[in-house]
Design an enzyme around this catalytic site. Structure first.
Site, PDB file in Angstrom:
ATOM      1  N   GLU A 219       0.940  -1.259  -0.078  1.00  0.00           N
ATOM      2  CA  GLU A 219      -0.090   0.041  -0.098  1.00  0.00           C
ATOM      3  C   GLU A 219       0.829   1.114   0.017  1.00  0.00           C
ATOM      4  O   GLU A 219       1.930   1.467   0.717  1.00  0.00           O
ATOM      5  CB  GLU A 219      -0.806  -0.061   1.313  1.00  0.00           C
ATOM      6  CG  GLU A 219      -1.714   1.237   1.381  1.00  0.00           C
ATOM      7  CD  GLU A 219      -2.645   1.497   2.598  1.00  0.00           C
ATOM      8  OE1 GLU A 219      -3.483   0.667   2.810  1.00  0.00           O
ATOM      9  OE2 GLU A 219      -2.183   2.428   3.547  1.00  0.00           O
TER      10      GLU A 219
ATOM     11  N   ALA B 148     -10.386  11.011   2.032  1.00  0.00           N
ATOM     12  CA  ALA B 148     -11.884  11.333   1.885  1.00  0.00           C
ATOM     13  C   ALA B 148     -12.174  12.749   1.608  1.00  0.00           C
ATOM     14  O   ALA B 148     -11.386  13.767   1.856  1.00  0.00           O
ATOM     15  CB  ALA B 148     -12.543  11.065   3.210  1.00  0.00           C
TER      16      ALA B 148
ATOM     17  N   HIS C 155      -7.915   3.047  -3.941  1.00  0.00           N
ATOM     18  CA  HIS C 155      -8.984   2.935  -2.820  1.00  0.00           C
ATOM     19  C   HIS C 155     -10.035   4.078  -3.329  1.00  0.00           C
ATOM     20  O   HIS C 155      -9.417   5.147  -4.021  1.00  0.00           O
ATOM     21  CB  HIS C 155      -8.392   3.315  -1.378  1.00  0.00           C
ATOM     22  CG  HIS C 155      -7.279   2.566  -0.904  1.00  0.00           C
ATOM     23  ND1 HIS C 155      -7.010   2.480   0.174  1.00  0.00           N
ATOM     24  CD2 HIS C 155      -6.665   1.444  -1.984  1.00  0.00           C
ATOM     25  CE1 HIS C 155      -5.902   1.487   0.358  1.00  0.00           C
ATOM     26  NE2 HIS C 155      -5.792   0.955  -0.856  1.00  0.00           N
TER      27      HIS C 155
ATOM     28  N   ARG D   9     -16.050   2.788   3.539  1.00  0.00           N
ATOM     29  CA  ARG D   9     -16.822   3.713   3.790  1.00  0.00           C
ATOM     30  C   ARG D   9     -15.942   5.256   4.110  1.00  0.00           C
ATOM     31  O   ARG D   9     -16.305   6.216   3.815  1.00  0.00           O
ATOM     32  CB  ARG D   9     -17.234   3.309   5.297  1.00  0.00           C
ATOM     33  CG  ARG D   9     -18.358   4.421   5.897  1.00  0.00           C
ATOM     34  CD  ARG D   9     -18.747   4.315   7.310  1.00  0.00           C
ATOM     35  NE  ARG D   9     -17.682   4.516   8.141  1.00  0.00           N
ATOM     36  CZ  ARG D   9     -17.803   4.354   9.495  1.00  0.00           C
ATOM     37  NH1 ARG D   9     -18.752   4.238   9.943  1.00  0.00           N
ATOM     38  NH2 ARG D   9     -16.556   4.513  10.326  1.00  0.00           N
TER      39      ARG D   9
ATOM     40  N   ALA E 153     -19.634   0.907   4.003  1.00  0.00           N
ATOM     41  CA  ALA E 153     -18.950   0.434   2.497  1.00  0.00           C
ATOM     42  C   ALA E 153     -20.057  -0.477   1.835  1.00  0.00           C
ATOM     43  O   ALA E 153     -19.953  -0.661   0.552  1.00  0.00           O
ATOM     44  CB  ALA E 153     -17.714  -0.309   3.070  1.00  0.00           C
TER      45      ALA E 153
HETATM   46  P1  FAD Z   1     -17.477  -0.435   6.837  1.00  0.00           P
HETATM   47  O1  FAD Z   1     -17.352  -1.574   6.387  1.00  0.00           O
HETATM   48  O2  FAD Z   1     -18.817   0.291   6.365  1.00  0.00           O
HETATM   49  O3  FAD Z   1     -17.703  -0.359   8.525  1.00  0.00           O
HETATM   50  C1  FAD Z   1     -17.569   0.800   9.224  1.00  0.00           C
HETATM   51  C2  FAD Z   1     -18.262   0.341  10.486  1.00  0.00           C
HETATM   52  O4  FAD Z   1     -19.648   0.041  10.596  1.00  0.00           O
HETATM   53  C3  FAD Z   1     -17.913  -0.779  11.449  1.00  0.00           C
HETATM   54  O5  FAD Z   1     -17.862  -0.427  12.699  1.00  0.00           O
HETATM   55  C4  FAD Z   1     -19.008  -1.720  10.960  1.00  0.00           C
HETATM   56  O6  FAD Z   1     -19.136  -2.830  12.070  1.00  0.00           O
HETATM   57  C5  FAD Z   1     -20.246  -0.889  10.945  1.00  0.00           C
HETATM   58  N1  FAD Z   1     -21.419  -1.458   9.805  1.00  0.00           N
HETATM   59  C6  FAD Z   1     -20.791  -1.962   8.490  1.00  0.00           C
HETATM   60  N2  FAD Z   1     -22.037  -2.112   7.855  1.00  0.00           N
HETATM   61  C7  FAD Z   1     -22.850  -1.704   8.581  1.00  0.00           C
HETATM   62  C8  FAD Z   1     -24.458  -1.589   8.329  1.00  0.00           C
HETATM   63  N3  FAD Z   1     -25.010  -2.014   7.315  1.00  0.00           N
HETATM   64  N4  FAD Z   1     -25.056  -1.119   9.532  1.00  0.00           N
HETATM   65  C9  FAD Z   1     -24.785  -0.661  10.670  1.00  0.00           C
HETATM   66  N5  FAD Z   1     -23.178  -0.800  10.783  1.00  0.00           N
HETATM   67  C10 FAD Z   1     -22.483  -1.338   9.926  1.00  0.00           C
HETATM   68  N6  FAD Z   1      -9.550   5.113   4.921  1.00  0.00           N
HETATM   69  C11 FAD Z   1      -9.378   6.378   3.935  1.00  0.00           C
HETATM   70  O7  FAD Z   1      -9.924   7.469   4.200  1.00  0.00           O
HETATM   71  N7  FAD Z   1      -8.734   6.225   2.990  1.00  0.00           N
HETATM   72  C12 FAD Z   1      -8.186   5.061   2.545  1.00  0.00           C
HETATM   73  O8  FAD Z   1      -7.449   4.854   1.338  1.00  0.00           O
HETATM   74  C13 FAD Z   1      -8.338   3.957   3.392  1.00  0.00           C
HETATM   75  N8  FAD Z   1      -7.713   2.479   3.208  1.00  0.00           N
HETATM   76  C14 FAD Z   1      -8.162   1.787   4.129  1.00  0.00           C
HETATM   77  C15 FAD Z   1      -7.190   0.380   3.784  1.00  0.00           C
HETATM   78  C16 FAD Z   1      -7.623  -0.542   4.618  1.00  0.00           C
HETATM   79  C17 FAD Z   1      -6.978  -2.127   4.277  1.00  0.00           C
HETATM   80  C18 FAD Z   1      -8.156  -0.490   5.840  1.00  0.00           C
HETATM   81  C19 FAD Z   1      -8.374  -1.729   6.818  1.00  0.00           C
HETATM   82  C20 FAD Z   1      -8.802   0.841   6.277  1.00  0.00           C
HETATM   83  C21 FAD Z   1      -8.486   1.985   5.345  1.00  0.00           C
HETATM   84  N9  FAD Z   1      -9.278   3.157   5.599  1.00  0.00           N
HETATM   85  C22 FAD Z   1      -8.890   3.883   4.430  1.00  0.00           C
HETATM   86  C23 FAD Z   1      -9.785   3.358   6.954  1.00  0.00           C
HETATM   87  C24 FAD Z   1     -11.390   3.105   6.635  1.00  0.00           C
HETATM   88  O9  FAD Z   1     -12.122   4.223   5.718  1.00  0.00           O
HETATM   89  C25 FAD Z   1     -11.945   3.030   8.077  1.00  0.00           C
HETATM   90  O10 FAD Z   1     -11.514   2.132   8.828  1.00  0.00           O
HETATM   91  C26 FAD Z   1     -13.447   3.257   8.283  1.00  0.00           C
HETATM   92  O11 FAD Z   1     -13.698   3.672   9.528  1.00  0.00           O
HETATM   93  C27 FAD Z   1     -14.265   2.075   7.835  1.00  0.00           C
HETATM   94  O12 FAD Z   1     -14.349   1.711   6.593  1.00  0.00           O
HETATM   95  P2  FAD Z   1     -15.075   0.378   6.072  1.00  0.00           P
HETATM   96  O13 FAD Z   1     -15.063   0.580   4.688  1.00  0.00           O
HETATM   97  O14 FAD Z   1     -14.323  -0.815   6.910  1.00  0.00           O
HETATM   98  O15 FAD Z   1     -16.555   0.626   6.655  1.00  0.00           O
END
Ligand code: FAD
Length: 297
Positions: free
Chosen positions: A17, A58, A86, A116, A132
């Site tokens: 990454e 973001a 991403h 997300r 997400a």
């Molecule tokens: P989600 O999967 O939507 O989850 C977020 C939270 O909501 C979790 O607590 C989950 O339990 C809960 N949730 C999920 N679905 C639902 C639902 N349907 N109803 C209710 N609750 C729900 N951030 C950036 O800004 N830019 C990047 O490039 C970036 N790259 C990343 C790369 C990796 C490998 C990782 C692990 C993280 C990265 N992040 C990045 C950080 C990420 O954006 C944050 O961790 C964010 O808080 C969660 O994103 P997510 O896509 O996992 O969210």
């Protein structure tokens, strides 16, 4: 090629990454900055990663000028490496995402990490893609992109529980995520326990383990406060002993990351995703330490 298809060819991947230069900085607009970026990319590409993912800040503009897209495009066209772009949904409209997808199609970039993103306390999130899973569903409509998603071995920092987080993870996979990349962790036992729970819930897509070599005390303290990963006592001792000695901490941090990687590969992990922090010297030291091990991956 879609990342998920790589797993038909290789049992296990080694990927990186990187982050793009900040928006508004010269980026590729001057020959000097383009050369600096190319030097970093070239040094990382020489380590033969299976693909390189490019983070996204973001609130971007999701057009050709978006740094993520510029860097992903450069990886593909100049360095012939598969890029993964991403993107976050929290502040995106449908038309933002449509533009983003269109530009990726034009540039022949077929892999997306759909996230997300984190809310900025000073800015109210839009409600188009609250999670997400909503973005994954939207991107997956035409089935022309390989979609990856994030997962959290210790549970997402805002999740009610690990079990609940894994149920939401299953929704992401059932909706179209074909490959998962984990958040960083410092105790492999969390990853193994997580994988047992994930497989027990019927999530069968490949999961890569995210590994971050810690080479700077402030960096790790900030990271931990943002993502909630726990620091094992063994690691705390390293920080206490070498935290104020940059060179010693770098050596210890690299050794710790290598130790984690060797154990993960011995346990049959499907991929190591190295958070390089754009530092080819550290990525090189790690890559070199596992050279013979990688050939068996
Ligand atoms: P989600 O999967 O939507 O989850 C977020 C939270 O909501 C979790 O607590 C989950 O339990 C809960 N949730 C999920 N679905 C639902 C639902 N349907 N109803 C209710 N609750 C729900 N951030 C950036 O800004 N830019 C990047 O490039 C970036 N790259 C990343 C790369 C990796 C490998 C990782 C692990 C993280 C990265 N992040 C990045 C950080 C990420 O954006 C944050 O961790 C964010 O808080 C969660 O994103 P997510 O896509 O996992 O969210």
């Amino acid at each position: 090629m879609k990342i998920a298809e790589l797993f038909n060819i290789k049992k296990s991947l080694f990927s990186f990454e990187i982050f793009p230069p900040k928006r508004g900085t010269a980026l590729l607009d001057s020959p000097e900055s383009a050369q600096r970026l190319d030097e970093t990319l070239s040094a990382l590409v020489n380590l033969n990663p299976d693909y390189i993912s490019v983070t996204y800040g973001a609130g971007g503009f999701l057009n050709q000028d978006e740094p993520t897209i510029k860097v992903a495009k450069r990886l593909k066209s100049k360095f012939n490496v598969e890029p993964m772009a991403h993107v976050t949904g929290i502040y995106s409209t449908k038309s933002d995402i449509d533009n983003f997808l269109e530009v990726l199609r034009q540039e022949d970039i077929s892999n997306i990490l759909a996230l997300r993103g984190d809310a900025n306390p000073e800015r109210k999130p839009l409600d188009t893609f609250p999670y997400a899973v909503d973005l994954i569903k939207y991107i997956g409509r035409e089935n022309d992109f390989g979609i990856s998603a994030a997962c959290y071995p210790e549970g997402h920092i805002n999740a009610m529980s690990l079990e609940q987080d894994i149920l939401y993870l299953k929704e992401k996979v059932d909706t179209g995520a074909e490959h998962l990349i984990s958040q960083l962790f410092f105790d492999n036992e969390y990853f193994y326990y997580f994988m047992d729970r994930v497989r027990a819930k019927g999530i069968s897509v490949p999961v890569e383990a995210g590994i971050m070599p810690v080479v700077n005390k402030n960096q790790i303290e900030r990271m931990i406060s943002l993502c909630g990963a726990k620091l094992p006592t063994k690691f705390r001792r390293i920080l206490d002993k070498f935290g104020d000695n940059q060179e010693a901490l770098q050596d210890a941090g690299i050794a710790y990351a290598v130790d984690q990687i060797v154990d993960l590969i011995a346990q049959g992990v499907q991929g190591i995703h190295l958070y390089t922090m754009n530092n080819p010297i550290i990525a090189n030291k790690i890559s070199d330490s596992i050279k013979s091990i990688r050939t068996g991956m």
